[in-house]
Design an enzyme around this catalytic site. Sequence first.
Site, PDB file in Angstrom:
ATOM      1  N   HIS A  23       0.837  -1.206   0.000  1.00 60.09           N
ATOM      2  CA  HIS A  23       0.000   0.000   0.000  1.00 60.09           C
ATOM      3  C   HIS A  23       0.867   1.249   0.000  1.00 60.09           C
ATOM      4  O   HIS A  23       0.885   2.011  -0.961  1.00 60.09           O
ATOM      5  CB  HIS A  23      -0.929  -0.001   1.218  1.00 60.09           C
ATOM      6  CG  HIS A  23      -1.787   1.212   1.327  1.00 60.09           C
ATOM      7  ND1 HIS A  23      -2.014   1.852   2.519  1.00 60.09           N
ATOM      8  CD2 HIS A  23      -2.460   1.914   0.386  1.00 60.09           C
ATOM      9  CE1 HIS A  23      -2.799   2.899   2.304  1.00 60.09           C
ATOM     10  NE2 HIS A  23      -3.094   2.952   1.026  1.00 60.09           N
ATOM     11  N   HIS A  41      -1.789   1.464   8.019  1.00 56.41           N
ATOM     12  CA  HIS A  41      -3.168   1.627   7.575  1.00 56.41           C
ATOM     13  C   HIS A  41      -3.983   0.341   7.672  1.00 56.41           C
ATOM     14  O   HIS A  41      -5.037   0.214   7.060  1.00 56.41           O
ATOM     15  CB  HIS A  41      -3.206   2.157   6.135  1.00 56.41           C
ATOM     16  CG  HIS A  41      -2.499   3.456   5.984  1.00 56.41           C
ATOM     17  ND1 HIS A  41      -1.248   3.560   5.433  1.00 56.41           N
ATOM     18  CD2 HIS A  41      -2.850   4.711   6.362  1.00 56.41           C
ATOM     19  CE1 HIS A  41      -0.856   4.824   5.466  1.00 56.41           C
ATOM     20  NE2 HIS A  41      -1.795   5.545   6.016  1.00 56.41           N
TER      21      HIS A  41
END
Length: 320
Positions: free
Chosen positions: A262, A281
């Site tokens: 990510h 995250h």
Amino acid sequence: MPWSIRLLRAFLGVTFVFAGVQKFLDPNFLRPGGGDYIGTQLAGFATGTPAAPLMRVLEHVPVLTGTAIALVEIAVGLATLAGIGILAASLVGFGINAILWLSATWHTHPYFLGSDSIYAVAWVALAAGIVEVEHARRGRVAGPIERIDGISRREFARGSLIAGVAVALGLVSKALAGPASSSLGNVADPTRRSTARSAAPSGSVAPSATPAAPATPGRVLTTLDALPVGRAVGFTDPQVGPAVLLRLANDQVVAYSRACTHEGCLVGYDQSSEILVCPCHGAEFDPAHQAEAIAGPIRTPLESIKVVVDRPTGDVILPA
């Protein structure tokens, strides 16, 4: 102020105070090599994002950057809750989330899954609400910082109080932070056995069936005796960088890059759930199934690394 603005103030203020305090409570946030080290996050945020030039500059002073971000978040949250310099606090809050939108969550698709975009809009809405309230009360639109050439002693004292409380709260939070943990996460009981897997994931190589097979040329990472089933160990791959080696079963060893697909934060291994978790995250990857993404804002698996187990010696080798 109308209750709509009060609700927005309360939510944004509490959230920003919590965000800043959480950074100081995390023993790995300012520690080089930690799984959620700010330096690693900044490097990941610079990958293919509009804010890359700024991230590369901040990457040279990661500890100072992390400390400043946490203190500013606490100060903005406190000012928003207390109503001190609230318009200026709103604009600073917007600036923080706008930068994060253009870096940390830039690659999140669709866009509404990224939290920073809505936070940036929320700060703009709060600022607009404050301006409207001021306009109705005074018959004029207040500027971002009122009476910049003539700040009263009372205003200066209130601003200094916010700064002092922010620093004090940061120091207390840092003092309460637990000991730094391994960048691979918590390590469970070595006697714990993982559930048997029916299929070997990409990146694993079963031991040779020939006892006399020669050792594979390469670097010995560890041995089977030193790596019980269900445990993980970190290493550095010359081509990939930070990586993790996991033993899923007696003759099943796998290795993957630790760089989250990510934003590049280093994932850690949660032995209780047997998954690799990104602390930035919330992305989660299943090491037993080619490190496929099973949760979070990304669907790309971690990069697989080939490793070999040499049966005569029990060595786990990274081939040359």
